[in-house]
Design a protein around this motif. Sequence first.
Motif, mmCIF file in Angstrom:
data_model
loop_
_atom_site.group_PDB
_atom_site.id
_atom_site.type_symbol
_atom_site.label_atom_id
_atom_site.label_comp_id
_atom_site.label_asym_id
_atom_site.label_seq_id
_atom_site.Cartn_x
_atom_site.Cartn_y
_atom_site.Cartn_z
ATOM 1 N N THR A 156 -20.128 8.683 -34.066
ATOM 2 C CA THR A 156 -19.476 8.569 -35.382
ATOM 3 C C THR A 156 -18.828 7.192 -35.548
ATOM 4 O O THR A 156 -18.655 6.712 -36.654
ATOM 5 N N GLU A 157 -18.482 6.556 -34.432
ATOM 6 C CA GLU A 157 -17.862 5.224 -34.508
ATOM 7 C C GLU A 157 -18.857 4.140 -34.882
ATOM 8 O O GLU A 157 -18.469 3.063 -35.345
ATOM 9 N N PHE A 158 -20.142 4.413 -34.631
ATOM 10 C CA PHE A 158 -21.145 3.367 -34.851
ATOM 11 C C PHE A 158 -21.242 2.939 -36.313
ATOM 12 O O PHE A 158 -21.715 1.848 -36.612
ATOM 13 N N SER A 159 -20.810 3.805 -37.225
ATOM 14 C CA SER A 159 -20.874 3.458 -38.651
ATOM 15 C C SER A 159 -20.079 2.188 -38.951
ATOM 16 O O SER A 159 -20.367 1.485 -39.922
ATOM 17 N N ALA A 160 -19.098 1.893 -38.120
ATOM 18 C CA ALA A 160 -18.255 0.716 -38.349
ATOM 19 C C ALA A 160 -19.030 -0.591 -38.191
ATOM 20 O O ALA A 160 -18.624 -1.627 -38.711
ATOM 21 N N TYR A 161 -20.153 -0.540 -37.489
ATOM 22 C CA TYR A 161 -20.916 -1.775 -37.277
ATOM 23 C C TYR A 161 -21.421 -2.402 -38.566
ATOM 24 O O TYR A 161 -21.793 -3.567 -38.588
ATOM 25 N N TRP A 162 -21.440 -1.599 -39.643
ATOM 26 C CA TRP A 162 -21.931 -2.121 -40.918
ATOM 27 C C TRP A 162 -20.978 -3.135 -41.545
ATOM 28 O O TRP A 162 -21.371 -3.854 -42.465
ATOM 29 N N ALA A 163 -19.739 -3.159 -41.121
ATOM 30 C CA ALA A 163 -18.792 -3.971 -41.909
ATOM 31 C C ALA A 163 -17.764 -4.718 -41.063
ATOM 32 O O ALA A 163 -16.636 -4.914 -41.507
ATOM 33 N N GLU A 164 -18.128 -5.147 -39.893
ATOM 34 C CA GLU A 164 -17.139 -5.831 -39.062
ATOM 35 C C GLU A 164 -16.849 -7.251 -39.534
ATOM 36 O O GLU A 164 -15.935 -7.897 -39.056
ATOM 37 N N MET A 165 -17.660 -7.708 -40.487
ATOM 38 C CA MET A 165 -17.396 -8.999 -41.110
ATOM 39 C C MET A 165 -17.373 -8.786 -42.617
ATOM 40 O O MET A 165 -18.339 -9.079 -43.324
ATOM 41 N N PRO A 166 -16.254 -8.235 -43.122
ATOM 42 C CA PRO A 166 -16.190 -7.830 -44.530
ATOM 43 C C PRO A 166 -16.543 -8.952 -45.516
ATOM 44 O O PRO A 166 -17.127 -8.676 -46.567
ATOM 45 N N SER A 167 -16.251 -10.209 -45.171
ATOM 46 C CA SER A 167 -16.526 -11.281 -46.135
ATOM 47 C C SER A 167 -18.022 -11.378 -46.447
ATOM 48 O O SER A 167 -18.403 -11.721 -47.565
ATOM 49 N N LEU A 168 -18.867 -11.060 -45.453
ATOM 50 C CA LEU A 168 -20.314 -11.104 -45.705
ATOM 51 C C LEU A 168 -20.770 -9.913 -46.551
ATOM 52 O O LEU A 168 -21.689 -10.027 -47.361
ATOM 53 N N LEU A 169 -20.106 -8.788 -46.359
ATOM 54 C CA LEU A 169 -20.439 -7.584 -47.131
ATOM 55 C C LEU A 169 -20.107 -7.754 -48.609
ATOM 56 O O LEU A 169 -20.853 -7.305 -49.479
ATOM 57 N N VAL A 170 -18.976 -8.409 -48.891
ATOM 58 C CA VAL A 170 -18.550 -8.534 -50.288
ATOM 59 C C VAL A 170 -19.112 -9.783 -50.978
ATOM 60 O O VAL A 170 -19.081 -9.882 -52.207
ATOM 61 N N ALA A 171 -19.650 -10.721 -50.207
ATOM 62 C CA ALA A 171 -20.120 -11.989 -50.778
ATOM 63 C C ALA A 171 -21.105 -11.826 -51.954
ATOM 64 O O ALA A 171 -20.977 -12.533 -52.960
ATOM 65 N N PRO A 172 -22.076 -10.906 -51.866
ATOM 66 C CA PRO A 172 -23.027 -10.795 -52.974
ATOM 67 C C PRO A 172 -22.358 -10.504 -54.319
ATOM 68 O O PRO A 172 -22.854 -10.932 -55.364
ATOM 69 N N ALA A 173 -21.218 -9.809 -54.293
ATOM 70 C CA ALA A 173 -20.563 -9.414 -55.542
ATOM 71 C C ALA A 173 -20.095 -10.613 -56.358
ATOM 72 O O ALA A 173 -19.888 -10.514 -57.568
ATOM 73 N N ALA A 174 -19.940 -11.769 -55.716
ATOM 74 C CA ALA A 174 -19.443 -12.954 -56.422
ATOM 75 C C ALA A 174 -20.580 -13.872 -56.871
ATOM 76 O O ALA A 174 -20.338 -14.922 -57.464
ATOM 77 N N GLU A 175 -21.810 -13.479 -56.591
ATOM 78 C CA GLU A 175 -22.954 -14.344 -56.923
ATOM 79 C C GLU A 175 -23.593 -13.895 -58.248
ATOM 80 O O GLU A 175 -23.992 -12.752 -58.381
ATOM 81 N N GLN A 176 -23.699 -14.825 -59.200
ATOM 82 C CA GLN A 176 -24.221 -14.478 -60.522
ATOM 83 C C GLN A 176 -25.751 -14.388 -60.567
ATOM 84 O O GLN A 176 -26.302 -13.623 -61.343
ATOM 85 N N ASP A 177 -26.414 -15.165 -59.758
ATOM 86 C CA ASP A 177 -27.878 -15.190 -59.794
ATOM 87 C C ASP A 177 -28.467 -14.002 -59.008
ATOM 88 O O ASP A 177 -28.185 -13.843 -57.822
ATOM 89 N N PRO A 178 -29.274 -13.171 -59.655
ATOM 90 C CA PRO A 178 -29.757 -11.950 -58.993
ATOM 91 C C PRO A 178 -30.590 -12.208 -57.732
ATOM 92 O O PRO A 178 -30.491 -11.445 -56.763
ATOM 93 N N ALA A 179 -31.392 -13.263 -57.739
ATOM 94 C CA ALA A 179 -32.207 -13.548 -56.546
ATOM 95 C C ALA A 179 -31.316 -13.983 -55.384
ATOM 96 O O ALA A 179 -31.467 -13.530 -54.251
ATOM 97 N N LYS A 180 -30.344 -14.857 -55.685
ATOM 98 C CA LYS A 180 -29.424 -15.293 -54.629
ATOM 99 C C LYS A 180 -28.579 -14.123 -54.130
ATOM 100 O O LYS A 180 -28.273 -14.014 -52.940
ATOM 101 N N ARG A 181 -28.227 -13.257 -55.069
ATOM 102 C CA ARG A 181 -27.415 -12.089 -54.689
ATOM 103 C C ARG A 181 -28.190 -11.216 -53.693
ATOM 104 O O ARG A 181 -27.658 -10.777 -52.684
ATOM 105 N N SER A 182 -29.441 -11.029 -54.011
ATOM 106 C CA SER A 182 -30.284 -10.220 -53.144
ATOM 107 C C SER A 182 -30.449 -10.890 -51.770
ATOM 108 O O SER A 182 -30.469 -10.225 -50.730
ATOM 109 N N MET A 183 -30.515 -12.209 -51.779
ATOM 110 C CA MET A 183 -30.606 -12.965 -50.524
ATOM 111 C C MET A 183 -29.315 -12.789 -49.705
ATOM 112 O O MET A 183 -29.354 -12.644 -48.484
#
Length: 377
Positions: free
Chosen positions: A24-51
């Motif tokens: 159950t602890e392994f789920s945390a591996y998805w977000a140990e670097m929150p800045s990378l997880l939230v970065a797409p939300a600030a990108e206006q260009d859809p292709a760059k966001r997807s990247m």
Amino acid sequence: MASFNGDLSSMTAPAFILSTTSLTEFSAYWAEMPSLLVAPAAEQDPAKRSMLVLKWFLSTLKQQYSSRNEKLGSEKKPLNPFLGELFLGKWEDESGTTQLVSEQVSHHPPVTAYSIWNSKHGVRLQGYNAQKASFGRTINVKQIGHAVLHIDAFNEDYLITLPSLHIEGLITGSPYVELNKSTYIVSSSGYTSKIDYSGKGWVSGKKNSFTATMYPHGREKDVIYTVDGQWTEAFTIKDAKKHTVDSYNAKSMPKTPLTVAPLEEQDALESRRAWRKVADAITKGDMDTTSAEKSLIENQQREMRKKEQAEGREWERRFFTRVDRFDYFEKLIKEVPGASIDSDKTNGVWEFDREKAKAARPPFSSFSVQLDNEGWS
Ligand SMILES: CC(C)CCC[C@@H](C)[C@H]1CC[C@H]2[C@@H]3CC=C4C[C@@H](O)CC[C@]4(C)[C@H]3CC[C@]12C
């Protein structure tokens, strides 16, 4: 081994290979670097966001598949969660608060579901997974389930498939994970990222290698971005003209530690509290106490299941609900060769249930689960 049914929890392992951490602890591996997880939300260009979603996903691979190896010297056999087991926590850093809820939603077969969200940036991830193992020259593990990242500002979904894997180094006694074949990230904005895992002795000859391409749905030849490197080391992102547009180095990227409530304040269902005695015994190398304490948990669980059955009810999951389908799923999964909703079911399809989460009683609400209404459309 001959009667092995694919359920890894039924596999016995020698003491030195037992981990004190539950799945159950392994789920945390998805977000140990929150800045990378939230970065797409600030990108206006859809292709760059997807990247940027692809970049974040690739950055999680090292945590998911190699961090134990680095920390403990080898991969180990995690504790097999009981039904209803919870792992709750949060990351607090420059990205604000990122919350984690992980729950064991099924015991036979074992299925872990999770939800990770950052309300400040309007980003949320949810998913579930199970493993099906087979033995050949090594242990082969197929993952069942998927993850979905939702970005509120653009009302976008990214369907993420999970890699199958095998264990290397069994003979030398220092097992580690190597990823197989390909996985996909399919976005509702029209892009597909395909990640090909290659491992040692293939193209580059380096372990944990991969190449990834991003293209518009169905047009694999019209590559917009390519990424290559090693998921345990570094990778480079290039555009269609082969110009480097971004890069990532796993070694220099700081991780934000997850905050978990002190054991005394945790609920009896919370993983570290529930497994505390087992974990202590494993650490001491005391196998008698390990199996005695494990049996206590298992017997208690068996009693509960019996009682539920007699009363004609099912264990009530705290945060997730079994659903037949996800709206976006059917549409997005079409971009993934050979995949379907049916091949993805494992004792159901599991969805984060906001109403349940809101109703969750302390200590959950007091510590971890702060559901605010915005950001949850
Ligand atoms: C090490 C040998 C001897 C024992 C085998 C241990 C098995 C049970 C371990 C080894 C690697 C583990 C996997 C490593 C990483 C992940 C990603 C995570 O998001 C879900 C669980 C999952 C998929 C683990 C499931 C259990 C696993 C397959």
